[in-house]
Scaffold this motif. Structure first.
Motif, short mmCIF file in Angstrom:
data_model
loop_
_atom_site.label_atom_id
_atom_site.label_comp_id
_atom_site.label_asym_id
_atom_site.label_seq_id
_atom_site.Cartn_x
_atom_site.Cartn_y
_atom_site.Cartn_z
N LEU A 295 14.12 11.95 23.81
CA LEU A 295 12.88 11.18 23.76
C LEU A 295 12.92 10.54 22.22
O LEU A 295 12.91 9.43 22.10
CB LEU A 295 11.70 11.95 23.92
N LEU A 296 13.33 11.47 21.40
CA LEU A 296 13.37 10.98 19.96
C LEU A 296 14.59 10.07 19.74
O LEU A 296 14.37 8.90 19.19
CB LEU A 296 13.46 12.16 18.85
N ARG B 120 6.47 7.19 12.54
CA ARG B 120 7.19 6.77 13.88
C ARG B 120 7.18 7.82 14.87
O ARG B 120 7.03 7.52 16.05
CB ARG B 120 8.33 6.03 13.52
N VAL B 121 7.67 9.20 14.32
CA VAL B 121 8.07 10.12 15.71
C VAL B 121 6.61 10.69 16.00
O VAL B 121 6.51 11.01 16.86
CB VAL B 121 8.86 11.14 14.80
N GLU C 37 15.53 7.83 21.64
CA GLU C 37 15.04 6.59 22.40
C GLU C 37 14.57 5.49 21.32
O GLU C 37 14.42 4.49 21.51
CB GLU C 37 13.86 6.70 23.32
N LEU C 38 14.00 5.94 20.19
CA LEU C 38 13.40 5.38 19.23
C LEU C 38 14.09 4.07 18.69
O LEU C 38 15.39 4.09 18.46
CB LEU C 38 12.89 6.19 17.86
N ARG D 184 0.99 10.96 29.40
CA ARG D 184 2.27 10.05 29.51
C ARG D 184 2.55 9.34 30.69
O ARG D 184 2.55 8.19 30.88
CB ARG D 184 3.58 10.71 28.95
N GLU E 248 4.06 8.96 16.34
CA GLU E 248 3.50 7.81 17.27
C GLU E 248 4.42 7.88 18.66
O GLU E 248 3.69 8.01 19.78
CB GLU E 248 3.82 6.62 16.81
N LEU E 249 5.69 8.39 18.58
CA LEU E 249 6.30 8.45 19.84
C LEU E 249 6.06 9.66 20.63
O LEU E 249 5.76 9.81 21.68
CB LEU E 249 7.99 8.73 19.29
N PHE E 250 5.60 10.69 19.85
CA PHE E 250 5.13 11.91 20.55
C PHE E 250 3.79 12.22 20.78
O PHE E 250 3.02 13.19 20.84
CB PHE E 250 5.57 13.01 19.86
#
Lengths: 116, 447
Positions: A95-96, A43-44, A98-99, B370, A46-48
């Motif tokens: 940012l992390l 998931r991390v 925000e997950l 982004r 994907e977020l990044f």
């Protein structure tokens, strides 16, 4: 309930070269397992995804109720190479955080209230 | 007997009034005490090397006087010894300046020592650097090259009687490990003790980052009197375990949460935090509150140190150009986005990074992936910020000129243009055998 990780954990970013190091620390030990189950390497990554990580590695520190994410190649070359205003990627912990995470009803009472 | 170690700076540019309360606290606690200043980030040393080229007497921490003048007399009078990397590219120059400062302040001249061996920028080290860095070294203009030294030379200087030890590049935690080694007489292969002291140094090395600085998040992590945040003071035991506290009568706080954040800061693999002194291991570390603003760290281990030392080479990296312009009110975001499009079309030979400050900026990537997936919205206050780099100054400067031209040629209502053009530094890293760069210490002055 589904809430941002920010409600149940805090963290800080560090960097070395093109590698970012982001800690995620549970506010309450009761919530650590839920966080471990949901805040995964996949998931991390994907977020990044927009930062094209070469690798995302998670280290667990159960005695601290914490984990440490190491993301390789996400800083556009790092402090000397990046065109980012934030060349260190110092802001990335948030940012992390925000997950979204889903907190089971039985554990909702452990979610800290925002202090006004 | 326990040892107190305070830290009054966590980077070059940190507050220069932090040391006073730390020194007062060290005096109040009594017993053997050290004061650290950590002032050397990766690029700081390259800037110092450039300063030394311009002025052979310079090249050390520019704020040296401001850091030391308020506390030097008290430290000398109370036997608080000082260890720092504020020597940067010229430890000897810093040492001479400290001697002169003592004279100006009318205090006894302290016994000052310097640690040398880290600077590999000279011709004699070229072959070593080439073996370490590889062919990439051949194409660059080297500005600085430094090995990360460890604690041994610092400990030796202190054991030799130094009251102030001035270093250039040493690993940050070594600034605390050196005093502990000297004070307790540890051997350089006492891995558990060195590992514990290394993590004490790690908690101290960023100054207030362990005492409530870089921590506050209103409503979630509140910090009392952040404007007056106190800097840390650690108590180190003979076995290397430490307790972290902070300067008396200051703001900030030391809690489990502040200590955990700093403990994990930049450690990467918690079981193998590598320094020149030891491979520290915090995989089983625990923290516990022992009082108000006091947290003890337990469970740290140490393993054998790495065979090689890390080397950083800073070299010239062309030019960085940046420009900004603001749009506000109705349709501001659309006007800012259009201005970005105009710049991209005007500058096809530059890879221009575009930020819409107020919409998306620092979380984004240089390639704009982004930004591209951020839906067009209706932000009513947006600052367009663009940046590009180029080996040639004139080419980089074109970006700055095109941003300025947006005043009359861009979308409606743009204001507040700022532009900047500056030389860039890039970094190459490698490793060298530690035998190839022996660290030494020297007395400065007659003592």
């Amino acid at each position: 309930m589904v809430i941002a990780l920010h409600r149940v954990a805090h963290g800080r970013t560090g960097d070395k070269g093109d590698r970012s190091n982001i800690s995620v620390i549970a506010y309450r030990p009761e919530l650590f397992e839920v966080i471990v189950a949901q805040v995964t390497e996949a998931r991390v990554a994907e977020l990044f995804a927009h930062r094209k990580p070469q690798a995302v590695k998670r280290y667990l520190l159960p005695k601290l109720g914490a984990m440490n994410f190491v993301l390789d190649g996400v800083l556009d070359g790092g402090v000397n190479g990046s065109l980012n205003l934030d060349t260190h990627g110092k802001t990335l912990a948030f940012l992390l955080l925000e997950l979204p995470v889903e907190i089971p009803t039985t554990l909702e009472s452990f979610v800290p209230e925002e202090k006004k | 007997m326990t040892l107190h170690i305070g830290c009054a700076a966590g980077f070059s540019g940190d507050r220069t009034d932090a040391a006073g309360p730390v020194v007062e606290t060290l005096i109040a606690r009594g017993g053997p005490a050290f004061l650290l200043f950590e002032t050397l980030a990766e690029r700081t040393l390259a800037l110092a090397q450039l300063a030394r080229r311009a002025n052979p007497e310079g090249g050390y921490e520019p704020l040296l006087d401001e850091l030391l003048a308020p506390i030097l007399a008290k430290c000398i009078a109370n036997e608080i010894r000082i260890v720092s990397n504020f020597g940067a590219a010229n430890p000897r120059g810093a040492a001479q300046r400290i001697r002169a400062l003592a004279k100006e302040l009318g205090v006894r001249e302290p016994r000052v020592a310097v640690v040398s061996g880290d600077d590999l920028s000279g011709a004699t080290h070229r072959t070593l650097l080439r073996e370490s860095i590889g062919a990439a070294l051949d194409t660059v203009e080297v500005v600085s090259a430094n090995a990360y030294l460890g604690a041994e030379a610092i400990a030796a200087a202190l054991a030799g009687g130094a009251e102030i030890v001035v270093c250039g590049r040493v690993a940050d935690p070594s600034l605390a490990v050196g005093p502990a080694m000297a004070h307790f007489g540890w051997q350089p292969d006492d891995w558990d003790r060195l590992g514990r002291a290394t993590m004490a140094g790690h908690l101290l090395e960023c100054g207030s980052q362990v005492t409530g600085g870089y921590f506050a998040d209103p409503g979630f992590k509140d910090v009392p009197d952040l404007h007056d945040v106190g800097f840390p003071v650690a108590t180190v035991q003979e076995d290397g375990r430490c307790e972290i506290g902070k300067a008396d009568a200051t703001g900030g706080m030391v809690t489990l949460a502040t200590v955990k954040e700093q403990l994990l800061y930049e450690v990467h693999d918690p079981a193998a935090y590598l320094t020149p002194d030891v491979t520290a291991d915090i995989a089983q570390a625990e923290v516990r509150e022992t009082g108000r603003d006091r947290v003890a760290l337990d469970g740290v281990r140490g393993h054998a140190r790495p065979d090689k030392l890390k080397v950083n080479v800073c070299h010239e990296g062309g030019w960085l150009a940046e420009g900004e312009i603001s749009y506000a009110g109705p349709n501001a975001e659309a006007r800012a986005r259009l201005a970005g499009d105009v710049l991209r079309q005007r500058l096809p030979k530059l890879e221009v990074r575009i930020d819409l400050i107020g919409v998306t900026s620092v979380f984004g990537d240089d390639a704009g992936r982004r930004l591209a997936r951020t839906p067009h919205g209706h932000a009513t206050e947006v600052r367009l910020r663009v940046a590009a780099k180029h080996p040639d100054r004139t080419m980089a400067d074109r970006l700055a000129r095109e941003v300025t031209a947006l005043y009359t040629c861009g979308p409606a209502g743009g204001g507040g243009v700022r532009t900047a053009l500056r030389p860039r530094l890039d970094t190459l890293s490698g490793f060298v055998p530690r035998e190839a760069v022996p660290a030494r210490w020297h007395k400065v002055g007659a003592w």
